[in-house]
Enzyme design. Structure first.
Site, PDB file in Angstrom:
ATOM      1  CE  LYS A  38      91.587  -1.129  -7.481  1.00  0.00           C
ATOM      2  NZ  LYS A  38      92.897  -1.513  -6.341  1.00  0.00           N
TER       3      LYS A  38
ATOM      4  CE1 TYR B 140      93.374   3.407 -11.325  1.00  0.00           C
ATOM      5  CE2 TYR B 140      90.616   2.635 -11.535  1.00  0.00           C
ATOM      6  CZ  TYR B 140      92.026   1.520 -10.810  1.00  0.00           C
ATOM      7  OH  TYR B 140      92.354   1.619  -9.474  1.00  0.00           O
TER       8      TYR B 140
END
Length: 261
Positions: free
Chosen positions: A169, A162
């Protein structure tokens, strides 16, 4: 006992702007479908003329009232979008922000190797654009409203592959809490929805995403991954009056995968 004829999740009369429909399998499309099923009026955006050919057929099937371009990297385009909201509707009741981007060379490498330019682009498109939308929506939400964005559990802990999007995020989730606190006195609520891995076009940019899906299914107590309809059901609830006393949250919809930490 008298039972009201109105459903608990009733969005009739509410006007919502959906930003981020890429195709019919995107999270934004799943949410737009749920909004419409609950009676909301919907407007949607497309990134550019190339993506317009993918978005408009979805918008037509969902009976979207109007569409407009929205590339948050283009100067003035976001402001023009909200001016269109004012012109078309005179106000806004809810907004879904479902966009994210990082340059491939930065996304596929280690966080410590990402470039300053790549990090800035990822933060601008994936996080700061939500703050900008909140500011532009504020004067249109004269009777209160709801602002939604989409996050991922890679914000809280390291998820292999990720990479850069994890810190981005995390910033988005923090921004959501501050937006909720600052706009709460005006009756404007803010939430970050955190779905488990879903096979969308955006997810295809993450290296070895299939492995992420397999791990999610194995870890989820329910033994299954979620889909865009699951996310849409939560989104519809959050923008409804049934959730009027809920704000500033990061809510997982992942079949319980988050309980494993």
């Amino acid at each position: 006992m008298i039972i009201s004829a109105s459903p608990l999740v009733d969005l009739r009369g509410k006007r919502g702007l959906v930003v981020g429909i890429a195709n019919e399998s995107s999270i934004a499309a799943g949410c737009a479908k749920a909004f419409r099923q609950c009676g909301a009026r919907i407007a949607a955006t497309y990134l550019n003329e190339k993506s317009k050919d993918w978005v408009l057929p979805v918008a037509d099937r969902l009976d979207v009232e109007w569409t407009a371009p929205c590339d948050v990297r283009e100067p003035g385009q976001l402001e023009a979008l909200f001016e269109e909201v004012r012109t078309q509707w005179g106000g806004l009741d809810f907004l879904l922000h479902s966009i994210a981007f990082a340059p491939k060379e930065d996304l596929h490498g280690r966080v410590v190797d990402c470039s300053a330019e790549g990090f800035a682009v990822a933060m601008d498109v994936s996080c700061h654009s939500f703050i900008r939308m909140a500011k532009l929506a504020e004067p249109l939400m004269t009777d209160g409203g709801t602002l939604l964005c989409v996050t991922f559990y890679g914000s809280e802990r390291v998820v292999e592959h990720y990479n850069l999007m994890g810190p981005v995020k995390a910033a988005l989730e923090s921004a959501t809490r501050y937006i909720a606190a600052e706009l709460g006195p005006k009756g404007i609520r803010a939430h970050a929805i955190s779905p488990g891995p879903i096979a969308t076009r955006a997810a295809s940019g993450i290296s070895r995403f299939d492995e992420l899906l397999e791990r999610a299914a194995a870890q989820a107590p329910q033994g299954e991954t979620v889909d865009v309809e699951d996310v849409g059901a939560l989104a519809a609830f959050l923008v409804s009056n049934a959730a009027k006393r809920i704000t500033g949250t990061v809510i997982p919809v992942d079949g319980g995968q988050h309980v494993h930490g």
